[in-house]
Design a protein around this motif. Structure first.
Motif, short mmCIF file in Angstrom:
data_model
loop_
_atom_site.label_atom_id
_atom_site.label_comp_id
_atom_site.label_asym_id
_atom_site.label_seq_id
_atom_site.Cartn_x
_atom_site.Cartn_y
_atom_site.Cartn_z
N GLY A 195 0.81 -1.26 -0.05
CA GLY A 195 0.02 0.04 -0.02
C GLY A 195 0.80 1.06 -0.03
N GLU A 196 0.24 2.56 -0.40
CA GLU A 196 0.63 3.72 -0.44
C GLU A 196 0.55 4.58 0.81
OE1 GLU A 196 3.23 4.38 -2.62
OE2 GLU A 196 2.88 2.34 -3.78
N GLY A 197 -0.35 3.99 1.67
CA GLY A 197 -0.75 5.06 2.74
C GLY A 197 -2.20 5.30 2.84
N SER A 198 -2.40 6.07 3.77
CA SER A 198 -3.77 6.46 3.90
C SER A 198 -4.63 6.90 2.66
CB SER A 198 -4.23 7.38 5.18
OG SER A 198 -3.85 6.72 6.52
N ASN A 199 -5.73 6.72 2.48
CA ASN A 199 -6.64 7.41 1.33
C ASN A 199 -6.09 7.22 0.08
OD1 ASN A 199 -8.54 8.50 3.39
ND2 ASN A 199 -6.99 9.93 4.07
N THR A 200 -5.21 5.98 -0.22
CA THR A 200 -4.89 5.64 -1.35
C THR A 200 -5.35 4.03 -1.69
OG1 THR A 200 -2.89 4.60 -0.38
CG2 THR A 200 -2.67 7.07 -0.97
N ALA A 201 -5.20 3.89 -3.05
CA ALA A 201 -5.42 2.57 -3.57
C ALA A 201 -4.31 2.25 -4.57
CB ALA A 201 -6.64 2.82 -4.51
N ARG A 202 -3.98 1.01 -4.45
CA ARG A 202 -2.86 0.42 -5.14
C ARG A 202 -3.22 -0.82 -5.55
NH1 ARG A 202 3.05 0.45 -5.29
NH2 ARG A 202 3.70 -1.07 -6.73
N ILE A 203 -2.86 -0.98 -6.93
CA ILE A 203 -3.33 -2.32 -7.70
C ILE A 203 -2.09 -3.11 -8.14
CG2 ILE A 203 -4.49 -3.40 -9.61
CD1 ILE A 203 -6.66 -1.27 -9.49
N GLY A 204 -1.58 -3.99 -7.69
CA GLY A 204 -0.46 -4.89 -8.30
C GLY A 204 0.98 -4.44 -7.77
N ASP A 205 1.69 -5.52 -7.63
CA ASP A 205 3.01 -5.24 -7.13
C ASP A 205 4.02 -4.72 -7.81
OD1 ASP A 205 3.74 -7.21 -8.66
OD2 ASP A 205 4.27 -8.57 -7.13
N GLU A 206 5.46 -4.79 -7.60
CA GLU A 206 6.20 -3.74 -8.53
C GLU A 206 6.47 -4.43 -9.88
OE1 GLU A 206 10.08 -6.00 -6.31
OE2 GLU A 206 9.73 -3.79 -5.98
N ASN A 207 6.09 -5.80 -10.25
CA ASN A 207 6.31 -6.42 -11.38
C ASN A 207 5.15 -6.13 -12.30
OD1 ASN A 207 8.63 -8.14 -10.45
ND2 ASN A 207 7.17 -9.08 -9.10
N VAL A 208 4.13 -5.48 -11.97
CA VAL A 208 3.18 -5.19 -12.81
C VAL A 208 3.47 -3.92 -13.59
CG1 VAL A 208 0.37 -4.39 -13.22
CG2 VAL A 208 1.18 -5.99 -11.35
N THR A 209 3.45 -4.10 -15.13
CA THR A 209 3.66 -3.16 -15.92
C THR A 209 2.80 -2.33 -16.74
OG1 THR A 209 4.02 -4.90 -17.54
CG2 THR A 209 5.96 -4.32 -16.40
N ALA A 210 1.50 -2.76 -16.74
CA ALA A 210 0.54 -2.26 -17.30
C ALA A 210 -0.78 -2.35 -16.71
CB ALA A 210 0.35 -2.45 -18.73
N LEU A 211 -1.65 -1.37 -16.62
CA LEU A 211 -3.05 -1.55 -15.92
C LEU A 211 -4.00 -1.25 -17.20
CD1 LEU A 211 -4.93 -1.88 -13.65
CD2 LEU A 211 -4.57 0.75 -13.44
N TYR A 212 -4.79 -2.34 -17.36
CA TYR A 212 -5.82 -2.19 -18.56
C TYR A 212 -7.37 -2.02 -18.10
CZ TYR A 212 -2.45 -4.31 -21.59
OH TYR A 212 -1.26 -4.42 -22.28
N VAL A 213 -8.04 -1.10 -18.53
CA VAL A 213 -9.29 -0.57 -18.27
C VAL A 213 -10.39 -0.80 -19.24
CG1 VAL A 213 -10.72 1.12 -17.13
CG2 VAL A 213 -8.27 0.96 -16.55
N GLY A 214 -11.36 -1.65 -19.08
CA GLY A 214 -12.35 -1.87 -19.99
C GLY A 214 -12.02 -2.28 -21.48
N GLY A 215 -12.70 -2.10 -22.54
CA GLY A 215 -12.43 -2.43 -23.74
C GLY A 215 -12.22 -1.05 -24.60
#
Length: 245
Positions: A195-215
């Motif tokens: 995690g990155e601290g209070s009031n934050t959201a983290r998806i994936g560890d340091e090995n994640v290189t891309a975040l895909y959203v929808g189509g």
């Protein structure tokens, strides 16, 4: 057999031994519901299950020393060796698994499923832990969700620093970690993500290189400082556009 007085059933050495006015209780095993005096509608199955209960109602304890120290807590369910062992007057808890919610004393409305899940929780309430050792180090934190083996157990500050007091946080995935031991409203998703601290959201560890959203054509909605929502999209040529919505 200690008989069926007041619709009670006690089977085993000293089962329901102290009962005076409690009704509709069932005790099976050595000293099960031993101290019960006026508690109603309890079920104790196993050696010393609900041993200290005096007037707690509507509890179900199954397993060796399950809910053994409960005195006045009610509407709890404990299944497994030493599950909810230390509970005294916590209410509406569900503990399934060996040592699950072992240290809980007064925490209420918690649900723990898995070996030692929420094991060290004492006064934290409204937590959900699902998985082997999930939220095991939590002591006083409330309104947290930990799903996955060792989810939300440690923080990233140092090596294996216990996450003892998270609040309103979500940990989804094996080995997910908090930033510190008392972060609030922190969301951490993904195996071994930190995690990155209070009031934050983290998806994936340091090995994640891309975040895909929808189509194709999907966008991301972000709020400006004044609260205006903008949809961020990208064209086929790579141009990025922000459109108020």
């Amino acid at each position: 057999d200690n008989g069926t007085t007041n619709e009670n059933v006690g089977v085993g050495f000293n089962a329901l031994l102290s009962n005076t006015s409690g009704a509709r209780n069932s005790a099976f095993g050595y000293q099960a519901l031993f101290s019960n005096t006026s508690g109603d509608a309890n079920v104790a199955n196993g050696h010393s299950a609900l041993f200290s209960n005096t007037n707690g109602d509507n509890n179900v304890a199954s397993g060796y020393y399950a809910m053994s120290n409960n005195t006045t807590g009610g509407n709890n369910t404990a299944n497994g060796f030493f599950s909810l062992f230390s509970n005294t007057n916590g209410n509406y808890n569900v503990a399934n698994g060996r040592g699950s919610m072992y240290g809980n004393t007064t925490g209420s409305n918690n649900t723990a499923s898995g070996n030692q899940a929420l094991s060290n929780n004492t006064t934290g309430s409204n937590n959900t832990a699902n998985g082997n050792s999930a939220l095991i180090k939590n002591i006083t934190g409330s309104y947290n969700t930990g799903i996955g083996r060792s989810a939300g157990v440690y923080t990233s500050t140092g090596t294996f620093v216990p996450n003892t007091n998270p609040q309103f946080s979500v940990f989804l995935g094996n080995g997910t970690q908090s930033k510190t031991a008392s972060d609030t409203n922190q969301i951490v998703i993904g195996s071994n993500a930190i995690g990155e601290g209070s009031n934050t959201a983290r998806i994936g560890d340091e090995n994640v290189t891309a975040l895909y959203v929808g189509g194709n054509g999907a966008g991301v909605v972000l709020n400006s400082p004044n609260g205006t929502a903008y949809k961020i999209t990208v064209s086929d040529a790579g141009a990025i556009t922000a459109t108020a919505i």
